[in-house]
Design a protein around this motif. Structure first.
Motif, mmCIF file in Angstrom:
data_model
loop_
_atom_site.group_PDB
_atom_site.id
_atom_site.type_symbol
_atom_site.label_atom_id
_atom_site.label_comp_id
_atom_site.label_asym_id
_atom_site.label_seq_id
_atom_site.Cartn_x
_atom_site.Cartn_y
_atom_site.Cartn_z
ATOM 1 N N ASP A 91 -3.645 8.645 11.520
ATOM 2 C CA ASP A 91 -3.870 8.505 10.075
ATOM 3 C C ASP A 91 -5.361 8.416 9.754
ATOM 4 O O ASP A 91 -5.839 9.060 8.819
ATOM 5 N N ALA B 75 -7.771 11.237 7.716
ATOM 6 C CA ALA B 75 -8.606 10.900 6.565
ATOM 7 C C ALA B 75 -10.089 11.130 6.850
ATOM 8 O O ALA B 75 -10.847 11.530 5.966
ATOM 9 N N ARG B 76 -10.502 10.864 8.074
ATOM 10 C CA ARG B 76 -11.914 10.986 8.462
ATOM 11 C C ARG B 76 -12.004 11.527 9.886
ATOM 12 O O ARG B 76 -12.137 10.767 10.848
#
Length: 141
Positions: free
Chosen positions: A112, A116-117
């Motif tokens: 996750d 996101a990054r």
């Protein structure tokens, strides 16, 4: 690493798979390369904009506005340059087998967080510790 993995068009990494398997690594490699390509395209557009049109505006307000715009463009370009460096470092970690693992603890960063990054180098706990330390130093200054 020779790319021997072909991803299905709808592939998205998930937590049920073995962490940082070949498909996940290829997914993130492609994601990072696409992000880098996009940043380079934006950057070349910014450079072209800066080359065009001088500051020979007769009106002081127009000239100030143009200077502000160019300053903002340069900051955006610098941010993109720094991101490209981080993307290249992430691609190197994919190659050397350390991608997806916290630089401080060696623990998994997590799908996750990487979604996101994708340039993340620290797991959430290590990142929070890092941010608390920064805040402590800022408060002391």
């Amino acid at each position: 690493m020779v790319n021997t993995v072909t991803l299905p068009p709808d592939y998205v990494p998930n937590k049920k798979e073995e962490y940082m398997n070949d498909m996940q690594l290829e997914y993130f490699r492609q994601k990072l390369l696409a992000w880098k390509k996009d940043l380079l395209n934006q950057s070349s557009g910014t450079l072209e904009d800066l080359r065009q049109g001088g500051l020979n505006q007769p009106d002081d307000i127009d000239r100030a506005s143009l200077e502000t715009d160019k300053s903002l463009d340069l900051r955006t370009k610098d941010r993109a340059r720094k991101l490209i460096i981080k993307i290249d470092e992430a691609l190197e970690r994919i190659e050397d087998g350390t991608y997806g693992y916290c630089e401080e603890t060696g623990e998994e960063i997590g799908i996750d967080r990487l979604m996101a990054r994708p340039i993340a180098t620290l797991c959430v706990e290590a990142q929070e510790r890092h941010e608390r330390m920064e805040k402590t130093y800022e408060d002391e200054a």
